[in-house]
Design an enzyme around this catalytic site. Structure first.
Site, mmCIF file in Angstrom:
data_model
loop_
_atom_site.group_PDB
_atom_site.id
_atom_site.type_symbol
_atom_site.label_atom_id
_atom_site.label_comp_id
_atom_site.label_asym_id
_atom_site.label_seq_id
_atom_site.Cartn_x
_atom_site.Cartn_y
_atom_site.Cartn_z
ATOM 1 N N LYS A 1 -6.814 7.548 -5.435
ATOM 2 C CA LYS A 1 -6.722 9.014 -5.344
ATOM 3 C C LYS A 1 -5.776 9.443 -4.231
ATOM 4 O O LYS A 1 -5.082 10.445 -4.339
ATOM 5 C CB LYS A 1 -8.117 9.604 -5.106
ATOM 6 C CG LYS A 1 -9.030 9.457 -6.313
ATOM 7 C CD LYS A 1 -10.318 10.249 -6.138
ATOM 8 C CE LYS A 1 -11.278 9.980 -7.284
ATOM 9 N NZ LYS A 1 -12.553 10.693 -7.138
ATOM 10 N N GLY A 2 -5.766 8.693 -3.117
ATOM 11 C CA GLY A 2 -4.908 9.054 -1.977
ATOM 12 C C GLY A 2 -5.742 9.404 -0.765
ATOM 13 O O GLY A 2 -6.721 10.146 -0.872
ATOM 14 N N ALA A 3 -5.347 8.866 0.403
ATOM 15 C CA ALA A 3 -6.193 8.953 1.585
ATOM 16 C C ALA A 3 -5.564 9.733 2.738
ATOM 17 O O ALA A 3 -6.112 9.755 3.837
ATOM 18 C CB ALA A 3 -6.529 7.537 2.058
ATOM 19 N N ASP B 1 0.841 -1.194 0.000
ATOM 20 C CA ASP B 1 0.000 0.000 0.000
ATOM 21 C C ASP B 1 0.878 1.248 0.000
ATOM 22 O O ASP B 1 2.035 1.204 0.433
ATOM 23 C CB ASP B 1 -0.870 0.049 1.272
ATOM 24 C CG ASP B 1 -2.033 -0.939 1.224
ATOM 25 O OD1 ASP B 1 -2.306 -1.513 0.160
ATOM 26 O OD2 ASP B 1 -2.669 -1.123 2.291
ATOM 27 N N THR C 1 -11.121 2.640 -7.185
ATOM 28 C CA THR C 1 -11.965 3.811 -6.947
ATOM 29 C C THR C 1 -13.423 3.387 -6.813
ATOM 30 O O THR C 1 -13.822 2.352 -7.351
ATOM 31 C CB THR C 1 -11.832 4.835 -8.107
ATOM 32 O OG1 THR C 1 -12.640 5.963 -7.826
ATOM 33 C CG2 THR C 1 -12.242 4.246 -9.449
ATOM 34 N N HIS C 2 -14.185 4.212 -6.074
ATOM 35 C CA HIS C 2 -15.639 4.019 -6.020
ATOM 36 C C HIS C 2 -16.337 5.108 -6.811
ATOM 37 O O HIS C 2 -17.549 5.247 -6.750
ATOM 38 C CB HIS C 2 -16.133 4.057 -4.566
ATOM 39 C CG HIS C 2 -15.260 3.288 -3.631
ATOM 40 N ND1 HIS C 2 -14.208 3.860 -2.949
ATOM 41 C CD2 HIS C 2 -15.257 1.979 -3.317
ATOM 42 C CE1 HIS C 2 -13.597 2.931 -2.232
ATOM 43 N NE2 HIS C 2 -14.201 1.785 -2.442
ATOM 44 N N GLN D 1 -0.776 7.296 -5.892
ATOM 45 C CA GLN D 1 -1.898 8.179 -5.532
ATOM 46 C C GLN D 1 -1.986 9.355 -6.516
ATOM 47 O O GLN D 1 -1.014 10.084 -6.703
ATOM 48 C CB GLN D 1 -1.678 8.730 -4.119
ATOM 49 C CG GLN D 1 -1.575 7.655 -3.048
ATOM 50 C CD GLN D 1 -0.696 8.072 -1.874
ATOM 51 O OE1 GLN D 1 0.306 8.770 -2.043
ATOM 52 N NE2 GLN D 1 -1.052 7.609 -0.683
ATOM 53 N N ARG E 1 -1.501 -0.300 -8.355
ATOM 54 C CA ARG E 1 -2.893 0.054 -8.032
ATOM 55 C C ARG E 1 -2.968 1.577 -8.053
ATOM 56 O O ARG E 1 -2.193 2.245 -7.344
ATOM 57 C CB ARG E 1 -3.276 -0.452 -6.643
ATOM 58 C CG ARG E 1 -4.632 0.082 -6.174
ATOM 59 C CD ARG E 1 -4.830 -0.014 -4.659
ATOM 60 N NE ARG E 1 -4.790 -1.382 -4.205
ATOM 61 C CZ ARG E 1 -4.330 -1.730 -2.998
ATOM 62 N NH1 ARG E 1 -3.864 -0.827 -2.153
ATOM 63 N NH2 ARG E 1 -4.318 -2.999 -2.648
ATOM 64 N N ARG F 1 -9.692 7.035 8.329
ATOM 65 C CA ARG F 1 -9.515 7.476 6.927
ATOM 66 C C ARG F 1 -10.796 7.241 6.131
ATOM 67 O O ARG F 1 -11.153 8.041 5.275
ATOM 68 C CB ARG F 1 -8.318 6.763 6.285
ATOM 69 C CG ARG F 1 -6.960 7.249 6.813
ATOM 70 C CD ARG F 1 -5.813 6.812 5.922
ATOM 71 N NE ARG F 1 -5.590 5.378 5.923
ATOM 72 C CZ ARG F 1 -4.847 4.726 6.827
ATOM 73 N NH1 ARG F 1 -4.225 5.380 7.799
ATOM 74 N NH2 ARG F 1 -4.696 3.419 6.758
HETATM 75 C C1 FAD Z 1 -8.807 -1.113 -3.200
HETATM 76 C C2 FAD Z 1 -8.359 0.215 -2.649
HETATM 77 C C3 FAD Z 1 -7.098 0.321 -2.092
HETATM 78 C C4 FAD Z 1 -6.642 1.544 -1.627
HETATM 79 N N1 FAD Z 1 -5.346 1.667 -1.198
HETATM 80 C C5 FAD Z 1 -4.876 2.888 -0.857
HETATM 81 C C6 FAD Z 1 -3.497 3.092 -0.556
HETATM 82 O O1 FAD Z 1 -2.672 2.180 -0.604
HETATM 83 N N2 FAD Z 1 -3.102 4.346 -0.217
HETATM 84 C C7 FAD Z 1 -3.967 5.404 -0.172
HETATM 85 O O2 FAD Z 1 -3.546 6.531 0.108
HETATM 86 N N3 FAD Z 1 -5.282 5.219 -0.424
HETATM 87 C C8 FAD Z 1 -5.754 4.005 -0.769
HETATM 88 N N4 FAD Z 1 -7.089 3.846 -1.067
HETATM 89 C C9 FAD Z 1 -8.058 4.934 -0.741
HETATM 90 C C10 FAD Z 1 -8.158 5.931 -1.850
HETATM 91 O O3 FAD Z 1 -6.974 6.672 -1.975
HETATM 92 C C11 FAD Z 1 -9.325 6.917 -1.614
HETATM 93 O O4 FAD Z 1 -9.122 7.613 -0.429
HETATM 94 C C12 FAD Z 1 -10.688 6.264 -1.545
HETATM 95 O O5 FAD Z 1 -10.785 5.181 -2.431
HETATM 96 C C13 FAD Z 1 -11.787 7.271 -1.900
HETATM 97 O O6 FAD Z 1 -11.605 7.716 -3.212
HETATM 98 P P1 FAD Z 1 -12.567 7.323 -4.434
HETATM 99 O O7 FAD Z 1 -11.687 7.019 -5.584
HETATM 100 O O8 FAD Z 1 -13.482 6.263 -4.041
HETATM 101 O O9 FAD Z 1 -13.293 8.674 -4.832
HETATM 102 P P2 FAD Z 1 -14.095 9.757 -3.998
HETATM 103 O O10 FAD Z 1 -14.274 10.902 -4.926
HETATM 104 O O11 FAD Z 1 -13.470 10.008 -2.674
HETATM 105 O O12 FAD Z 1 -15.479 9.044 -3.737
HETATM 106 C C14 FAD Z 1 -16.381 8.726 -4.786
HETATM 107 C C15 FAD Z 1 -17.632 8.110 -4.192
HETATM 108 O O13 FAD Z 1 -17.294 6.857 -3.602
HETATM 109 C C16 FAD Z 1 -18.015 6.650 -2.401
HETATM 110 N N5 FAD Z 1 -17.065 6.600 -1.263
HETATM 111 C C17 FAD Z 1 -15.746 6.877 -1.308
HETATM 112 N N6 FAD Z 1 -15.177 6.687 -0.087
HETATM 113 C C18 FAD Z 1 -16.176 6.275 0.726
HETATM 114 C C19 FAD Z 1 -16.236 5.916 2.099
HETATM 115 N N7 FAD Z 1 -15.163 5.932 2.879
HETATM 116 N N8 FAD Z 1 -17.432 5.555 2.614
HETATM 117 C C20 FAD Z 1 -18.542 5.524 1.838
HETATM 118 N N9 FAD Z 1 -18.542 5.858 0.533
HETATM 119 C C21 FAD Z 1 -17.384 6.222 -0.020
HETATM 120 C C22 FAD Z 1 -18.957 7.822 -2.264
HETATM 121 O O14 FAD Z 1 -20.157 7.458 -2.892
HETATM 122 C C23 FAD Z 1 -18.250 8.909 -3.048
HETATM 123 O O15 FAD Z 1 -19.120 9.882 -3.525
HETATM 124 C C24 FAD Z 1 -7.529 2.661 -1.616
HETATM 125 C C25 FAD Z 1 -8.798 2.548 -2.168
HETATM 126 C C26 FAD Z 1 -9.207 1.354 -2.702
HETATM 127 C C27 FAD Z 1 -10.560 1.289 -3.336
#
Ligand code: FAD
Length: 302
Positions: free
Chosen positions: A183-185, A130, A222-223, A159, A180, A284
């Site tokens: 976006k970054g958390a 990660d 991403t979601h 990210q 992978r 996060r």
């Molecule tokens: C498989 C996976 C592995 C990851 N690994 C890392 C990593 O190694 N390092 C790192 O920095 N980040 C990691 N992340 C987290 C990532 O960086 C984002 O912070 C997170 O995925 C939210 O971004 P998004 O792309 O979903 O878009 P966003 O624009 O944040 O969200 C889009 C939509 O998704 C839904 N959503 C998003 N987050 C949530 C939540 N927490 N609860 C409920 N609904 C939500 C909502 O409907 C939102 O409107 C990972 C994410 C995934 C999916």
């Protein structure tokens, strides 16, 4: 504001004690965390596999305080790979380098990582490192470049909120490293990271367009329906087959969308975290969507 506060609190010991002792918070955390034991994670993984989803198992933990804790994490992961093989799960492993002792030096961390990667390779499996906060970006990229020379069973995460990410992707793809994209958390300063969603998203699409035609099997994590639509459209335009990449989402988030993509013939991997050290991961997830916080607040008042 809320996002920044929640991410800052994820490092706070008092907040941790409060949340861990709060029944409602613990219950809410279960939405995002499969349970405290490997058995819980295996049960969640089996259910996901039965629904057509691939899995990545993450034994929660980060910034361990002692070398012994890092060594225990290494042993734990060796056991996870054995269990995946025994149970014939379609699952790989995700881990954090600070759980494997990165705070005690890159050499020590590499000594922990190499046997994990070799063990994964011997079982035909894969381990993904990660990406953590920016203090670790260079060291994580370096570790990925170094370990990839030893084995193809290792990959990492990039990210899209970081300005530097295109350069990192090009260096990693050049050695065939699986990436992978997310976006970054974490909380990063504007000097090194895009602050607005529009810029983060635009960079995400730009990076996805570098990854997909690279000939390496990558994960689009991403979601966000807009990021998913952009990926699908680009793959169709470029005639990149659906089995040449995978979408990835987190356990408990948008399961409807996960299943929809499966039905449409895409590959989908769900990231399943488990373990007792769920506090920073949970914070996060709250930070990403303040509505999650409202859910807790509403129940407290009720
Ligand atoms: C498989 C996976 C592995 C990851 N690994 C890392 C990593 O190694 N390092 C790192 O920095 N980040 C990691 N992340 C987290 C990532 O960086 C984002 O912070 C997170 O995925 C939210 O971004 P998004 O792309 O979903 O878009 P966003 O624009 O944040 O969200 C889009 C939509 O998704 C839904 N959503 C998003 N987050 C949530 C939540 N927490 N609860 C409920 N609904 C939500 C909502 O409907 C939102 O409107 C990972 C994410 C995934 C999916």
């Amino acid at each position: 504001m809320i996002r920044a506060s929640l991410i800052a609190l994820s490092q706070n010991a008092r907040a941790k004690r409060f949340v861990l002792s709060n029944r409602l918070a613990r219950r809410t955390a279960r939405r995002f965390v499969a349970g405290e034991d490997l058995d819980d994670a295996v049960a969640a993984a089996r259910a996901a596999n039965e629904a057509g989803l691939k899995v990545s198992l993450d034994f929660l933990g980060e910034n361990v305080a002692t070398r012994e804790a890092a060594e225990r994490a290494r042993e734990m992961y060796q056991g996870v790979f054995e269990r995946i093989a025994r149970e014939k799960l379609d699952a790989n492993v995700s881990l954090k380098l600070t759980q494997l002792g990165m705070d005690f030096g890159e050499d020590f961390c590499r000594e922990q990582m190499l046997p994990i990667v070799k063990h994964a390779e011997s079982l035909g499996n894969f381990v993904r490192m990660d990406m953590e906060g920016s203090a670790y970006t260079q060291r994580t990229v370096d570790m990925a470049l170094g370990l990839r020379r030893e084995s193809a069973a290792v990959g990492t995460v990039i990210q899209s909120y970081l300005h530097r990410s295109e350069g990192d992707i090009r260096a990693l793809v050049a050695v065939g490293c699986r990436i992978r994209l997310c976006k970054g958390a974490y909380l990063e300063p504007p000097e090194i990271a895009y602050a607005g969603k529009k810029d983060v998203d635009a960079n995400y699409v730009k990076l996805m367009r570098i990854l997909l035609p690279s000939g390496v099997y990558h994960g689009i994590a991403t979601h966000d329906p807009a990021m998913i639509a952009a990926t699908r459209q680009f793959a169709e335009e470029q005639k990149i087959a659906k089995d040449k990449f995978e979408f990835q989402m987190l356990y408990g988030i948008r399961p409807d969308l996960q299943r929809e993509l499966i039905r449409e013939g895409y590959r989908m991997r769900v990231y399943i975290p488990y373990g007792r050290d769920w506090f920073p991961y949970f914070m996060r997830r709250l930070a990403e969507r303040p509505a999650n916080l409202m859910f807790i607040a509403r129940n407290v008042f009720r």
